[in-house]
Write a protein that holds these residues in place. Structure first.
Motif, PDB file in Angstrom:
ATOM      1  N   HIS A  93      66.291  23.571  64.696  1.00 19.42           N
ATOM      2  CA  HIS A  93      65.982  24.179  63.390  1.00 19.42           C
ATOM      3  C   HIS A  93      65.172  25.465  63.566  1.00 19.42           C
ATOM      4  CE1 HIS A  93      67.585  21.277  60.602  1.00 19.42           C
ATOM      5  NE2 HIS A  93      66.846  20.276  61.036  1.00 19.42           N
ATOM      6  N   ARG A 123      71.536  11.301  62.131  1.00 20.29           N
ATOM      7  CA  ARG A 123      70.898  12.229  63.056  1.00 20.29           C
ATOM      8  C   ARG A 123      71.399  12.022  64.485  1.00 20.29           C
ATOM      9  NH1 ARG A 123      65.435  14.070  62.905  1.00 20.29           N
ATOM     10  NH2 ARG A 123      65.735  14.059  60.662  1.00 20.29           N
ATOM     11  N   HIS A 142      65.879  19.648  54.918  1.00 17.06           N
ATOM     12  CA  HIS A 142      66.928  20.657  55.056  1.00 17.06           C
ATOM     13  C   HIS A 142      68.161  20.259  54.261  1.00 17.06           C
ATOM     14  CE1 HIS A 142      65.081  22.964  58.350  1.00 17.06           C
ATOM     15  NE2 HIS A 142      64.596  21.812  58.742  1.00 17.06           N
TER      16      HIS A 142
HETATM   17 ZN   LIG Z   1      66.757  18.261  60.577  1.00 15.63          ZN
END
Ligand SMILES: [Zn+2]
Length: 614
Positions: free
Chosen positions: A423, A517, A455
């Motif tokens: 990020h 994730r 995000h």
């Molecule tokens: Zn993230």
């Protein structure tokens, strides 16, 4: 039919399980705030004096005061000191509002793995220890309508709807044995034996309430250290508050983090029974942690030494206005500093320390091997809370204590950090609105409502892609199997652990019970096999990071790992009882200043007695 040949205690226990099924929980007014109706009998003069002396001298760091104190010669005198010290602790803690966190797992029986989580609950709040024990919550109450006002004040117990009724306050109840009436008028003290808890020799007493002491009294065992006679551990429950009430069992530990006082740090609770024939198939286990005892309550109380001076210096070669890009970066820096400072003040972020350096090393390894050069160095910090989450603000990566706990190795840590590093590298900078100081003006309990670093899905996907790219070029390329196994283990538990996986500041690692994730890493990982004892895909909570309840500092636990002998020993993502190795402040926790003549060693503080081993 259940056998009746069990011992008496066993019978009492099962009766209680039975009773509880039909019962209501109780109100605090009925129990805790019961007025002390019986007038206090005056203590014998000599006993009172000795109690006070004990209290005063133990709070003083001077060794001479200790020496001049007459040691108690009878058990009655010891009990008087215990009572005086407990009263002293209650007074000492009364202006403080520590954070209290309870994480609870309801259990179900798995034929292979034994009791495993079925679902979970999470509570986080500040306790006010002034007059009674009260708390305010960090988490917004969701969809609780009927009787909420009363429910908030209930202790942990069981509802008539055959369901555990969890009340956040109930789990922190056993920070004291009895806040108002811990004395000889209300309790019988029976000396049991001497016993070491860690490095600390203790006297063990069994406590029972006197017949006419009223309801909701402590019932169980206390461990008292044998120098100043502070209580260091409480284990038991409370007598029934009324015909329709019931309390959870608790095991409560205190740590000697400041001279003279042992402060409540951990409470383990557990109920239920999966033995063959048990009718009550509900069970849970819960960990309660307290920290933030030394948090300042407001900016007005901040000491002058806390003022930051690093923004004063201006070492630019030519003092000029910032260029547009430089101004943008300054602005981001300001937002980042604001957020970190605010989180630390709310007790949610550990002060910068040694754990950060470990995380930092992993980040550096990824950066160097990927030739990443950023205008500002990436920093790392640790959230003090248990839910598994990460986020980044400006150039700082923040990882929760709970997440570091359950990661099996450095490869999986690299996976977690690489996502946030991506990020930063991709310029998904967040939080510039926090450069405005007014946005930091909210109550500590309002932190989760006022700060957020989520995000959009497109950035999440881009960060995962970039992270995997960076990992493959890093020293962790050969260690991605374990990271993938971690994802797989998380996937098997995710549907049952929605509270543990609920992020409060960053993006969730899972969506609707499915790991999102870095999930690509699971594709190339070996098969998850609980019966392979050398395959450790994820660890229990609480085994890796130790949080100091007094100053919120974190450190890595250095306990020797215990050999796993069956699949049931793995306990991924689970809570376990606490067994901290107790030690006295002066011997292991002393700040460097007090041992200035001796060469400073880092080893002296490394194994301080608060390790929540499992
Ligand atoms: Zn993230």
């Amino acid at each position: 039919m259940r056998r009746v040949t069990q011992r008496v205690m066993r019978q009492v226990m099962s009766n209680m399980n039975w009773i509880t099924l039909a019962l209501l929980a109780v109100t605090m007014t009925a129990v805790a705030q019961q007025p002390a109706s019986a007038p206090q009998n005056p203590q014998p003069v000599a006993a009172t004096q000795s109690g006070q002396t004990a209290a005063q001298s133990s709070a003083a760091p001077s060794g001479q005061a200790q020496a001049s104190l007459t040691p108690p010669t009878t058990m009655d005198q010891v009990v008087d000191r215990v009572i005086a010290r407990e009263s002293d602790l209650i007074k000492f803690l009364s202006p403080r509002t520590p954070i209290v966190e309870t994480y609870l797992q309801n259990l179900t029986q798995d034929p292979q793995l034994g009791p495993i989580p079925q679902d979970d609950h999470y509570f986080l709040g500040r306790m006010d220890l002034s007059d009674s024990i009260d708390r305010s919550d960090y988490l917004q109450e969701k969809g609780k309508g009927e009787g909420e006002g009363m429910e908030k004040r209930l202790l942990g117990g069981i509802t008539k709807r055959f369901k555990f009724q969890y009340q956040p306050l109930g789990f922190s109840w056993m920070i004291f044995a009895d806040r108002n009436d811990f004395d000889r008028q209300h309790y019988n003290f029976h000396y049991a034996r001497r016993e070491f808890l860690g490095d600390v020799r203790c006297l063990v007493f069994d406590l029972t309430p006197k017949k006419d002491a009223g309801h909701g009294r402590f019932l169980g065992r206390i461990w008292v250290e044998d120098q100043d006679f502070n209580i260091v551990r409480l284990n038991g429950t409370y007598s029934r508050a009324s015909r329709n009430s019931y309390y959870f069992h608790m095991d409560s530990w205190r740590l000697n983090l400041i001279p003279g006082y042992w402060v409540p740090a951990y409470i383990y609770s557990e109920e239920g029974d999966f033995t063959a024939g048990a009718k009550n198939k509900i069970a849970f286990k819960a960990q309660t942690r307290m920290w933030g005892y030394n948090l300042k309550t407001g900016t007005a109380n901040d000491e002058l030494t806390n003022i930051r001076v690093d923004s004063v210096k201006d070492d630019t070669p030519t003092a000029q206005d910032a260029t547009p890009l430089a101004a943008e970066r300054e602005w981001q820096q300001q937002a980042e500093d604001n957020v970190l400072e605010r989180l630390e003040r709310a007790g949610l972020l550990a002060p910068a320390g040694d754990v950060d350096k470990i995380l930092q090393t992993v980040v550096n390894n990824i950066e160097i091997t990927n030739n990443i050069e950023l205008p500002r160095p990436v920093r790392t910090r640790v959230l003090t809370t248990s839910p598994l989450e990460t986020f980044s603000v400006g150039n700082t990566i923040v990882v929760s204590r709970g997440l570091i706990d359950v990661l099996p190795d450095e490869g999986s840590l690299a996976m977690v950090l690489s996502h946030e590093l991506a990020h930063i590298v991709l310029g998904h900078n967040l939080g510039s609105q926090y450069a405005f100081s007014d946005r930091m003006l909210f109550s500590d309990e309002g932190t989760y409502q006022n700060l957020g670093f989520k995000h959009i899905p497109e950035e999440e996907a881009a960060a995962d892609k970039k992270a995997i790219e960076m990992l493959k070029a890093s020293p962790y390329a050969q260690k991605l199997d374990s990271a993938g196994l971690f994802i797989k283990a998380l996937q098997t538990r995710a549907p049952q652990l929605s509270a543990l996986l609920q992020a409060h500041l960053g993006n969730n690692i899972t969506e609707n019970g499915t790991v999102t994730r870095m999930s690509q890493l699971a594709n190339s990982a070996p098969a998850l096999d609980w019966n392979k004892l050398d395959q450790i895909a994820a660890l229990p909570l609480g085994g890796r990071v130790k949080l100091n309840p007094w100053d919120d500092k974190v450190e890595i636990v250095k306990a020797q790992p215990v050999a796993i002998t069956s699949a049931r020993d793995k306990m991924p993502f689970e809570v376990t009882p606490f067994f901290p190795r107790l030690s006295r402040y002066n011997t292991t926790n002393a700040p460097a200043a007090t041992t200035a003549t001796a060469p400073a060693t880092t080893a002296t503080t490394a194994d301080a007695g608060s390790t929540p081993t499992n």
